[in-house]
Design a protein around this motif. Structure first.
Motif, mmCIF file in Angstrom:
data_model
loop_
_atom_site.group_PDB
_atom_site.id
_atom_site.type_symbol
_atom_site.label_atom_id
_atom_site.label_comp_id
_atom_site.label_asym_id
_atom_site.label_seq_id
_atom_site.Cartn_x
_atom_site.Cartn_y
_atom_site.Cartn_z
ATOM 1 N N ALA A 316 37.885 27.158 49.062
ATOM 2 C CA ALA A 316 36.986 26.254 48.334
ATOM 3 C C ALA A 316 35.697 26.972 47.942
ATOM 4 N N PRO A 317 35.169 26.669 46.777
ATOM 5 C CA PRO A 317 35.576 25.564 45.896
ATOM 6 C C PRO A 317 36.681 25.899 44.907
ATOM 7 N N LEU A 318 37.079 27.185 44.814
ATOM 8 C CA LEU A 318 38.038 27.555 43.777
ATOM 9 C C LEU A 318 38.850 28.762 44.239
ATOM 10 N N ARG A 319 40.174 28.654 44.125
ATOM 11 C CA ARG A 319 41.033 29.789 44.429
ATOM 12 C C ARG A 319 42.083 29.942 43.339
ATOM 13 N N LEU A 320 42.603 31.134 43.223
ATOM 14 C CA LEU A 320 43.608 31.423 42.206
ATOM 15 C C LEU A 320 44.998 31.030 42.701
ATOM 16 N N VAL A 321 45.775 30.450 41.824
ATOM 17 C CA VAL A 321 47.198 30.200 42.069
ATOM 18 C C VAL A 321 47.961 31.110 41.111
ATOM 19 N N ALA A 322 48.630 32.110 41.664
ATOM 20 C CA ALA A 322 49.260 33.166 40.866
ATOM 21 C C ALA A 322 50.757 33.199 41.139
ATOM 22 N N PRO A 323 51.557 32.463 40.364
ATOM 23 C CA PRO A 323 53.013 32.430 40.590
ATOM 24 C C PRO A 323 53.627 33.826 40.576
ATOM 25 N N ASN A 324 54.590 34.028 41.486
ATOM 26 C CA ASN A 324 55.328 35.292 41.604
ATOM 27 C C ASN A 324 54.440 36.466 42.015
ATOM 28 N N ARG A 325 53.274 36.164 42.586
ATOM 29 C CA ARG A 325 52.404 37.181 43.172
ATOM 30 C C ARG A 325 52.302 36.924 44.672
ATOM 31 N N ARG A 326 52.049 37.991 45.451
ATOM 32 C CA ARG A 326 51.918 37.826 46.888
ATOM 33 C C ARG A 326 50.586 37.163 47.223
ATOM 34 N N GLY A 327 50.506 36.622 48.433
ATOM 35 C CA GLY A 327 49.364 35.804 48.811
ATOM 36 C C GLY A 327 48.017 36.483 48.695
ATOM 37 N N PHE A 328 47.923 37.789 49.013
ATOM 38 C CA PHE A 328 46.613 38.434 48.972
ATOM 39 C C PHE A 328 46.075 38.551 47.547
ATOM 40 N N GLN A 329 46.949 38.360 46.550
ATOM 41 C CA GLN A 329 46.502 38.398 45.165
ATOM 42 C C GLN A 329 46.027 37.021 44.670
ATOM 43 N N TRP A 330 46.197 36.004 45.498
ATOM 44 C CA TRP A 330 45.700 34.668 45.175
ATOM 45 C C TRP A 330 44.224 34.616 45.601
ATOM 46 N N VAL A 331 43.359 35.152 44.796
ATOM 47 C CA VAL A 331 41.951 35.353 45.158
ATOM 48 C C VAL A 331 41.291 34.029 45.560
ATOM 49 N N LYS A 332 40.570 34.051 46.680
ATOM 50 C CA LYS A 332 39.861 32.860 47.164
ATOM 51 C C LYS A 332 38.362 32.981 46.893
ATOM 52 N N TRP A 333 37.685 31.843 46.931
ATOM 53 C CA TRP A 333 36.224 31.757 46.769
ATOM 54 C C TRP A 333 35.777 32.439 45.459
ATOM 55 N N ILE A 334 36.466 32.105 44.387
ATOM 56 C CA ILE A 334 36.230 32.772 43.099
ATOM 57 C C ILE A 334 34.839 32.436 42.566
ATOM 58 N N ASP A 335 34.157 33.479 42.055
ATOM 59 C CA ASP A 335 32.884 33.228 41.374
ATOM 60 C C ASP A 335 32.798 33.912 40.008
ATOM 61 N N THR A 336 33.792 34.768 39.684
ATOM 62 C CA THR A 336 33.739 35.483 38.403
ATOM 63 C C THR A 336 35.134 35.676 37.831
ATOM 64 N N VAL A 337 35.238 35.434 36.538
ATOM 65 C CA VAL A 337 36.429 35.805 35.771
ATOM 66 C C VAL A 337 35.947 36.776 34.696
ATOM 67 N N GLU A 338 36.414 38.030 34.766
ATOM 68 C CA GLU A 338 35.958 39.060 33.834
ATOM 69 C C GLU A 338 37.109 39.523 32.953
ATOM 70 N N VAL A 339 36.911 39.459 31.653
ATOM 71 C CA VAL A 339 37.913 39.910 30.694
ATOM 72 C C VAL A 339 37.653 41.385 30.395
ATOM 73 N N ARG A 340 38.715 42.204 30.469
ATOM 74 C CA ARG A 340 38.538 43.654 30.396
ATOM 75 C C ARG A 340 39.543 44.289 29.434
#
Length: 357
Positions: A316-340
């Motif tokens: 909380a308040p925001l975590r990533l749900v990433a289908p077909n990815r392993r759990g450690f790639q489901w980033v928790k406590w997100i504060d930034t989305v950066e396009v690269r």
């Protein structure tokens, strides 16, 4: 009887250098494939997990040949030299890695604190390669063509491969007889349940921030975009629910209903540049992971699980749900989305050190 056994071993065993270099190749393959499988959650990667298992069982036979050959040098203290201890430690760690992996596949249930046998297997596996390199400094022998270029050698290695595949399948069958269900990743299902209490809180390395103040938290969308912006908690209007399977590298999986915001809708609002190829999702801890932009657009930024607001431990308040990815790639406590334009080159360093600050 003993002499017959010795003759049988000698017929099946490749030459000493062939055994030693085969062990080296398989250990390197196991280490590399093991690290890759930590991030391989798509069913298309199932063959890699199978090869990892078959190679591991084949390695058991090769290590057996090796130990039988050097048994006198190990058991007789008069034959020890300054490198013997490193050789013995290597054998113990390698056998521990192989034994814990086989036991996990066979359905053995043992926990060491928070660690499953799969965690212990991974830990021993990561230790094998550096110890092997130390061992090679003192026991290195250049491989010779004559040790491998022989029809009999091809038959021996063919038999070794058949042994590895058959034994691995038999080990899986033992687990199935015990009622153990495993995904191709090796993970086992958790008991059915909904919400935060239905699956454990896990953190990669030392990620464990203090509870986030919702009044000060912001989500920034930035990078290669024409319209960077930020959101606060009141802007998180969850408008999509998906049932997605979470497969944790700790050895368990669970399928839950996740509710949140489409990451693709935020990218669309930000007006992504045509040169953008990757999206990096970052945590308040510094942990982050990069995804191809087409894949990221299909992901969910979750605020709820099983109809409940995410707990702090679950991101909380925001975590990533990433289908077909392993759990450690489901980033928790997100504060930034950066396009690269390119994948974040520092993400692996962040994986190792995030949370320690």
């Amino acid at each position: 009887m003993a002499s017959r056994f010795v003759r049988t071993v000698r017929r099946l065993e490749p030459p000493p250098r062939a055994v030693d270099w085969s062990i080296f190749v398989l250990v390197v393959f196991e280490a590399v494939s093991g690290v890759i499988t930590l991030g391989a959650g798509h069913p298309a990667n199932a063959l890699l997990f199978l090869l990892h298992g078959v190679a591991g069982v084949s390695l058991v036979a090769l290590v057996g040949f090796k130990l039988y050959r050097v048994r006198h040098r190990v058991l007789d203290s008069r034959l020890h030299d300054k490198h013997t201890l490193a050789s013995v430690v290597l054998a113990v760690v390698a056998l521990a890695a192989l034994a814990t992996g086989i036991a996990w596949v066979a359905g053995v249930e043992v926990r060491l604190g928070f660690w499953t046998l799969l965690n212990v297997h991974i830990g021993f596996g990561l230790l094998v390669l550096p110890i092997l390199l130390v061992h090679l400094r003192s026991r290195f022998h250049t491989p010779r063509r004559v040790d491998f270029a022989d029809r009999r050698r091809a038959l021996q290695y063919g038999a070794l491969l058949v042994f590895g595949a058959a034994t691995y399948r038999a080990t899986e069958a033992i687990g199935s007889i015990q009622g153990v269900q495993r995904r191709f990743t090796g993970s086992r299902p958790l008991p059915p349940g909904d919400g935060n209490a239905s699956f454990p809180v896990t953190s990669w390395v030392a990620d464990d921030p203090a509870p986030i103040d919702p009044d000060s938290w912001r989500l920034s969308v930035e990078g290669l975009v024409d319209n960077p912006f930020s959101l606060d908690v009141s802007d998180l209007e969850s408008d999509r629910t998906e049932s997605v399977l979470l497969d944790c590298t700790s050895g368990w999986y669970t399928e839950q209903d996740w509710t949140g915001i489409e990451l693709g809708s935020l990218l669309e609002r930000a007006d992504v540049h045509s040169s953008a190829r990757w999206v990096t999702v970052r945590s308040v801890t510094g942990f982050r992971w990069s995804f191809p932009i087409e894949e990221a657009a299909e992901m969910l930024l979750a605020t709820h699980v099983g109809g409940e607001s995410l707990s702090h431990g679950h991101g909380a308040p925001l975590r990533l749900v990433a289908p077909n990815r392993r759990g450690f790639q489901w980033v928790k406590w997100i504060d930034t989305v950066e396009v690269r334009r390119r994948r974040d080159p520092a993400q692996w360093l962040a994986v190792l050190v995030s949370g320690f600050g």
